[in-house]
Design a protein around this motif. Structure first.
Motif, PDB file in Angstrom:
ATOM      1  N   MET A  45     -17.313 -23.713  -6.883  1.00 16.85           N
ATOM      2  CA  MET A  45     -17.399 -23.574  -5.420  1.00 16.85           C
ATOM      3  C   MET A  45     -18.546 -24.410  -4.890  1.00 16.85           C
ATOM      4  O   MET A  45     -19.653 -24.361  -5.408  1.00 16.85           O
ATOM      5  CB  MET A  45     -17.647 -22.118  -5.038  1.00 16.85           C
ATOM      6  CG  MET A  45     -16.537 -21.192  -5.451  1.00 16.85           C
ATOM      7  SD  MET A  45     -16.914 -19.527  -4.939  1.00 16.85           S
ATOM      8  CE  MET A  45     -15.606 -18.643  -5.780  1.00 16.85           C
ATOM      9  N   GLN A  48     -21.924 -25.018   0.243  1.00 15.45           N
ATOM     10  CA  GLN A  48     -22.574 -25.745   1.339  1.00 15.45           C
ATOM     11  C   GLN A  48     -21.551 -26.463   2.217  1.00 15.45           C
ATOM     12  O   GLN A  48     -21.769 -26.659   3.404  1.00 15.45           O
ATOM     13  CB  GLN A  48     -23.559 -26.749   0.745  1.00 15.45           C
ATOM     14  CG  GLN A  48     -24.472 -27.365   1.767  1.00 15.45           C
ATOM     15  CD  GLN A  48     -25.285 -28.483   1.168  1.00 15.45           C
ATOM     16  OE1 GLN A  48     -25.263 -28.712  -0.043  1.00 15.45           O
ATOM     17  NE2 GLN A  48     -25.997 -29.204   2.013  1.00 15.45           N
ATOM     18  N   HIS A  49     -20.442 -26.862   1.629  1.00 13.84           N
ATOM     19  CA  HIS A  49     -19.462 -27.626   2.391  1.00 13.84           C
ATOM     20  C   HIS A  49     -18.144 -26.890   2.555  1.00 13.84           C
ATOM     21  O   HIS A  49     -17.122 -27.494   2.856  1.00 13.84           O
ATOM     22  CB  HIS A  49     -19.243 -28.987   1.729  1.00 13.84           C
ATOM     23  CG  HIS A  49     -20.431 -29.875   1.870  1.00 13.84           C
ATOM     24  ND1 HIS A  49     -20.766 -30.481   3.054  1.00 13.84           N
ATOM     25  CD2 HIS A  49     -21.396 -30.213   0.995  1.00 13.84           C
ATOM     26  CE1 HIS A  49     -21.882 -31.181   2.887  1.00 13.84           C
ATOM     27  NE2 HIS A  49     -22.282 -31.026   1.654  1.00 13.84           N
ATOM     28  N   GLY A  50     -18.150 -25.589   2.359  1.00 10.19           N
ATOM     29  CA  GLY A  50     -16.976 -24.776   2.646  1.00 10.19           C
ATOM     30  C   GLY A  50     -15.755 -25.147   1.840  1.00 10.19           C
ATOM     31  O   GLY A  50     -14.663 -25.223   2.398  1.00 10.19           O
ATOM     32  N   MET A  51     -15.951 -25.409   0.582  1.00  4.14           N
ATOM     33  CA  MET A  51     -14.766 -25.708  -0.215  1.00  4.14           C
ATOM     34  C   MET A  51     -14.942 -25.215  -1.647  1.00  4.14           C
ATOM     35  O   MET A  51     -16.055 -25.061  -2.138  1.00  4.14           O
ATOM     36  CB  MET A  51     -14.461 -27.203  -0.225  1.00  4.14           C
ATOM     37  CG  MET A  51     -15.470 -28.062  -0.901  1.00  4.14           C
ATOM     38  SD  MET A  51     -14.946 -29.782  -0.743  1.00  4.14           S
ATOM     39  CE  MET A  51     -16.232 -30.603  -1.642  1.00  4.14           C
ATOM     40  N   ALA A  52     -13.797 -24.966  -2.247  1.00  3.08           N
ATOM     41  CA  ALA A  52     -13.777 -24.579  -3.651  1.00  3.08           C
ATOM     42  C   ALA A  52     -12.726 -25.420  -4.337  1.00  3.08           C
ATOM     43  O   ALA A  52     -11.819 -25.946  -3.691  1.00  3.08           O
ATOM     44  CB  ALA A  52     -13.443 -23.096  -3.789  1.00  3.08           C
ATOM     45  N   SER A  53     -12.860 -25.570  -5.631  1.00  7.30           N
ATOM     46  CA  SER A  53     -11.847 -26.300  -6.399  1.00  7.30           C
ATOM     47  C   SER A  53     -10.846 -25.304  -6.960  1.00  7.30           C
ATOM     48  O   SER A  53     -11.159 -24.121  -7.128  1.00  7.30           O
ATOM     49  CB  SER A  53     -12.504 -27.070  -7.544  1.00  7.30           C
ATOM     50  OG  SER A  53     -13.322 -28.082  -7.009  1.00  7.30           O
ATOM     51  N   PRO A  54      -9.642 -25.774  -7.267  1.00  4.73           N
ATOM     52  CA  PRO A  54      -8.636 -24.857  -7.794  1.00  4.73           C
ATOM     53  C   PRO A  54      -9.097 -24.155  -9.072  1.00  4.73           C
ATOM     54  O   PRO A  54      -9.825 -24.730  -9.885  1.00  4.73           O
ATOM     55  CB  PRO A  54      -7.445 -25.780  -8.073  1.00  4.73           C
ATOM     56  CG  PRO A  54      -7.625 -26.920  -7.140  1.00  4.73           C
ATOM     57  CD  PRO A  54      -9.102 -27.124  -7.034  1.00  4.73           C
ATOM     58  N   LEU A  72     -12.491 -29.443 -11.558  1.00  8.33           N
ATOM     59  CA  LEU A  72     -12.745 -30.460 -10.536  1.00  8.33           C
ATOM     60  C   LEU A  72     -14.085 -30.222  -9.853  1.00  8.33           C
ATOM     61  O   LEU A  72     -14.290 -29.216  -9.173  1.00  8.33           O
ATOM     62  CB  LEU A  72     -11.622 -30.441  -9.479  1.00  8.33           C
ATOM     63  CG  LEU A  72     -11.822 -31.361  -8.277  1.00  8.33           C
ATOM     64  CD1 LEU A  72     -11.902 -32.820  -8.701  1.00  8.33           C
ATOM     65  CD2 LEU A  72     -10.709 -31.159  -7.252  1.00  8.33           C
ATOM     66  N   SER A  74     -15.778 -32.187  -7.171  1.00  6.50           N
ATOM     67  CA  SER A  74     -15.347 -33.297  -6.325  1.00  6.50           C
ATOM     68  C   SER A  74     -16.484 -34.033  -5.647  1.00  6.50           C
ATOM     69  O   SER A  74     -16.260 -35.079  -5.034  1.00  6.50           O
ATOM     70  CB  SER A  74     -14.367 -32.789  -5.268  1.00  6.50           C
ATOM     71  OG  SER A  74     -14.969 -31.778  -4.499  1.00  6.50           O
ATOM     72  N   MET A  75     -17.673 -33.503  -5.705  1.00  9.30           N
ATOM     73  CA  MET A  75     -18.808 -34.209  -5.083  1.00  9.30           C
ATOM     74  C   MET A  75     -20.101 -33.820  -5.791  1.00  9.30           C
ATOM     75  O   MET A  75     -20.141 -32.812  -6.502  1.00  9.30           O
ATOM     76  CB  MET A  75     -18.898 -33.858  -3.597  1.00  9.30           C
ATOM     77  CG  MET A  75     -19.091 -32.376  -3.323  1.00  9.30           C
ATOM     78  SD  MET A  75     -19.315 -32.017  -1.580  1.00  9.30           S
ATOM     79  CE  MET A  75     -20.895 -32.782  -1.276  1.00  9.30           C
ATOM     80  N   ARG A  99     -26.188 -28.167 -10.896  1.00  6.40           N
ATOM     81  CA  ARG A  99     -26.359 -29.390 -10.090  1.00  6.40           C
ATOM     82  C   ARG A  99     -25.512 -30.500 -10.700  1.00  6.40           C
ATOM     83  O   ARG A  99     -25.598 -30.769 -11.906  1.00  6.40           O
ATOM     84  CB  ARG A  99     -27.823 -29.802 -10.040  1.00  6.40           C
ATOM     85  CG  ARG A  99     -28.006 -31.162  -9.384  1.00  6.40           C
ATOM     86  CD  ARG A  99     -29.335 -31.317  -8.730  1.00  6.40           C
ATOM     87  NE  ARG A  99     -29.435 -30.440  -7.564  1.00  6.40           N
ATOM     88  CZ  ARG A  99     -30.456 -30.465  -6.721  1.00  6.40           C
ATOM     89  NH1 ARG A  99     -31.444 -31.293  -6.911  1.00  6.40           N
ATOM     90  NH2 ARG A  99     -30.498 -29.649  -5.685  1.00  6.40           N
TER      91      ARG A  99
ATOM     92  N   HIS B 280     -20.278 -31.817   9.062  1.00  2.00           N
ATOM     93  CA  HIS B 280     -18.999 -32.520   9.029  1.00  2.00           C
ATOM     94  C   HIS B 280     -18.797 -33.341  10.293  1.00  2.00           C
ATOM     95  O   HIS B 280     -17.824 -33.200  11.025  1.00  2.00           O
ATOM     96  CB  HIS B 280     -17.853 -31.547   8.743  1.00  2.00           C
ATOM     97  CG  HIS B 280     -18.027 -30.917   7.403  1.00  2.00           C
ATOM     98  ND1 HIS B 280     -17.853 -31.616   6.235  1.00  2.00           N
ATOM     99  CD2 HIS B 280     -18.450 -29.699   7.040  1.00  2.00           C
ATOM    100  CE1 HIS B 280     -18.142 -30.839   5.217  1.00  2.00           C
ATOM    101  NE2 HIS B 280     -18.509 -29.681   5.665  1.00  2.00           N
ATOM    102  N   THR B 385      -4.584 -21.520  -4.222  1.00  2.00           N
ATOM    103  CA  THR B 385      -4.691 -22.938  -3.890  1.00  2.00           C
ATOM    104  C   THR B 385      -3.504 -23.302  -3.007  1.00  2.00           C
ATOM    105  O   THR B 385      -2.351 -23.232  -3.434  1.00  2.00           O
ATOM    106  CB  THR B 385      -4.683 -23.800  -5.157  1.00  2.00           C
ATOM    107  OG1 THR B 385      -5.786 -23.416  -5.979  1.00  2.00           O
ATOM    108  CG2 THR B 385      -4.820 -25.276  -4.814  1.00  2.00           C
ATOM    109  N   ALA B 426     -10.516 -29.812  -1.386  1.00  2.00           N
ATOM    110  CA  ALA B 426     -11.311 -30.015  -2.601  1.00  2.00           C
ATOM    111  C   ALA B 426     -11.216 -31.486  -2.985  1.00  2.00           C
ATOM    112  O   ALA B 426     -10.343 -31.888  -3.755  1.00  2.00           O
ATOM    113  CB  ALA B 426     -10.794 -29.131  -3.725  1.00  2.00           C
ATOM    114  N   VAL B 445      -8.634 -24.198  -1.361  1.00  2.00           N
ATOM    115  CA  VAL B 445      -8.726 -22.951  -2.137  1.00  2.00           C
ATOM    116  C   VAL B 445      -9.234 -21.842  -1.221  1.00  2.00           C
ATOM    117  O   VAL B 445     -10.248 -22.003  -0.532  1.00  2.00           O
ATOM    118  CB  VAL B 445      -9.659 -23.143  -3.350  1.00  2.00           C
ATOM    119  CG1 VAL B 445      -9.780 -21.847  -4.141  1.00  2.00           C
ATOM    120  CG2 VAL B 445      -9.132 -24.262  -4.249  1.00  2.00           C
TER     121      VAL B 445
END
Lengths: 102, 479
Positions: A45, A48-54, A72, A74-75, A99, B280, B385, B426, B445
């Protein structure tokens, strides 16, 4: 990282952006008598950027460890990686702060 | 070894002292280094909390503009302002002004720019001191005039602790070299008294040269890998924000443009909340949705005064609407504040895509979009997902562009509970100027907190156009 019943170790093959495998080692803590583990899965997860990986379901290895393919990240930045250990009676979660570099 | 080194230095400096040309160059070089260190203080300044290059998207109605500011590396220096119209309609001219925060803008613009056939315009604004500044951009064209005022904060970090000792060491070096040159001039170095003085000066020059070298190495070597934030943060987080929402006209009609004003107030003091950090690529993300979910707009109101934002849009149907304002105060975390308003009049001709129920394939313009989920059926309380797979007549597309710094956005709300979510794909984040492309699949997700019906809008950009995919999802109870 300790949960109620386990000592959990997470090893990432690379702490860099991309899709990488992860190895999860789960050892029963002294005195704990948890039931058999049904599944182990892992979710990175980036809060900080409101996203999670599958979510990736880890496969058991012959030596008792678990291997998750294609995790994943991703950043770059600070990720929270959660390892879900599911039994029929309960789920235990080990949370790692990692990190990740570009 | 030390004595040998000193003798070597004595030899070199004596040789230099005999060569007036070399002596002058030596002193001039040292002075140059000294002045360079002192005269151009670096700045780590930026817009809000992000880096020295920051893009802000605002709907300076009727124009949507993406403004990228590049902070000068040192002060005084030019603030680079790059303005890119983000879709139709295009403005023709821009007026750009700069002022200190809280001061009126000068009547005469700092720059008058014409877009012509270019994709963007760029100007430089002179920043001469650290502190809070405001940049005003007025865009004009056939559809009218749009205005935005972007706050810019320029920080000058404190000098590294080695700066003053380094300046002193360099000063001693220059003085001792000049004094050595004066003492040794005309062959006086051969006399006993002068020879001793010259030797002492050369020792001083040698010591200061070594000190300068060590201090310069420390000066330009980072002592720690992680930099501390340039902007001081509130230790306890910032207070919440109250949203005062108003529309002009007060009772708007469907099909007619309305101006929505968002007056943001500090939840503690009641003063304007004017410390929003960009997140953003916008200071404020606004989702406007009617109760049926048939009208959806993702807007970025323009800041027009401290804590005051405005945006113009045209609701296409009567009914009750909710405006979800997503913002982040400096030093705080994201918060969503909702406001309600009503629209009268009659239903207009609907050109927006109808929210298609459930997962599966649908057509959006010339694109085919398949919405998938894993696992299915959708249930609350489980990590899910959600994916969109985008293709056109040529097959899967891989040229989806970053929009607001991300590969894709998903806004979602529960039809009856006060649940609103904004999820990012993602995928890697795009920095300003990035050539990163996404596709054909964008994955989001999410854990549905409650069972029930959710209205969802997937958004991504292709060929400069934002594509919105409305979907209605039915989420079952936890197993």
């Amino acid at each position: 990282m300790q949960t109620l019943s386990y000592n959990v170790t997470l090893t990432l093959e690379e702490r860099r952006v991309g899709e990488h495998p992860a190895i999860i080692t789960i050892e029963r803590r002294e005195g704990a008598q948890p039931g058999p583990i049904e599944s182990v899965s892992i979710v990175p997860m980036m809060r900080q950027h409101g996203m999670a990986s599958p979510e990736v379901v880890a496969q058991p290895l012959p030596d008792g460890r678990y291997r998750a393919e294609g995790l994943l990240l991703s950043m770059d930045g600070d990720w929270q990686i959660e390892v879900y250990i599911d039994r029929s009676d309960a789920r235990e979660i080990a949370t790692f702060q990692v990190r990740v570099w570009p | 070894m030390c004595a040998n080194t000193v003798d070597l230095w004595y030899y070199i400096s004596t040789m230099l002292c005999f060569c007036s040309q070399a002596r002058r160059w030596c002193a001039a070089g040292a002075l140059f280094v000294l002045l360079a260190l002192v005269a151009a203080p670096p700045v780590s300044a930026h817009v809000g909390d992000a880096g020295p290059v920051q893009t802000i998207v605002m709907d300076a109605s009727p124009y949507e503009l993406a403004v990228t500011m590049t902070i000068p590396p040192a002060l005084p220096g030019p603030l680079l302002v790059d303005i890119v119209p983000d879709g139709e309609p295009l403005p023709e001219t821009f007026e750009v002004r700069l002022t200190r925060y809280g001061s009126p803008f000068p009547e005469k613009p700092a720059a008058l720019l014409t877009l012509g056939s270019a994709l963007s315009v760029t100007t430089r604004l002179d920043i001469d001191a650290p502190g809070d500044w405001e940049v005003e951009i007025i865009a004009r064209g056939a559809p009218g005039e749009g205005i935005m005022r972007i706050p810019v904060t320029v920080f000058q970090p404190p000098l590294p602790p080695t700066t003053i000792p380094l300046a002193v060491a360099l000063g001693v070096l220059v003085i001792s070299l000049l004094a050595g040159a004066a003492v040794g001039a005309g062959g006086r170095h051969a006399r006993p008294g002068f020879a001793g003085a010259l030797r002492l000066l050369n020792y001083a020059a040698f010591a200061s040269a070594v000190a300068s070298a060590v201090l310069a190495w420390l000066q330009f070597t980072p002592l720690q890998a992680e930099t501390t934030p340039a902007v001081p943060t509130y230790s306890g987080g910032a207070p919440h924000v109250n949203l005062l929402l108003s529309t002009e006209p007060q009772t708007p009609d469907a099909g007619a443009p309305l101006v929505m004003t968002l007056d943001l107030r500090d939840g503690a003091t009641g003063l304007p909340a004017d410390d929003l950090s960009p997140h953003h690529d916008a200071l404020l993300h606004l989702a406007v949705i009617d109760d049926s979910g048939r009208f959806f707009a993702h807007l970025h109101p323009a800041r027009i005064a401290p804590g005051l934002y405005a945006v113009t849009f045209t609701p296409d149907r009567p009914g009750n609407y909710t405006a979800y304002a997503e913002l982040m105060r400096h030093g705080g975390s994201l918060q969503v504040i909702a406001g309600r308003f009503a629209v009268g009049g009659q239903v207009q001709i609907d050109t927006a895509p109808t929210p298609a129920p459930g997962l599966g394939v649908r057509s959006i313009g010339d694109l085919t979009v398949e919405v998938r989920a894993q696992p299915t059926p959708l249930r609350s309380g489980q990590l899910t997902t959600l994916s969109v797979i985008v293709s056109d007549v040529n097959g899967p597309v891989r040229d989806l562009e970053p929009w607001l710094g991300m590969g894709g956005h998903l806004m979602m709300r529960h039809v009856s509970d006060a649940l609103f979510s904004h999820i990012h794909a993602a995928a890697p984040i795009a920095v300003p100027g990035s050539t990163l492309r996404y596709g054909p699949e964008l994955r989001f997700v999410h854990n549905f907190p409650r069972p029930g019906v959710y209205q969802a809008w997937f958004q991504f950009r292709r060929a400069g156009e934002v594509v919105t995919v409305p979907v209605t999802l039915e989420v079952g109870s936890t197993k």
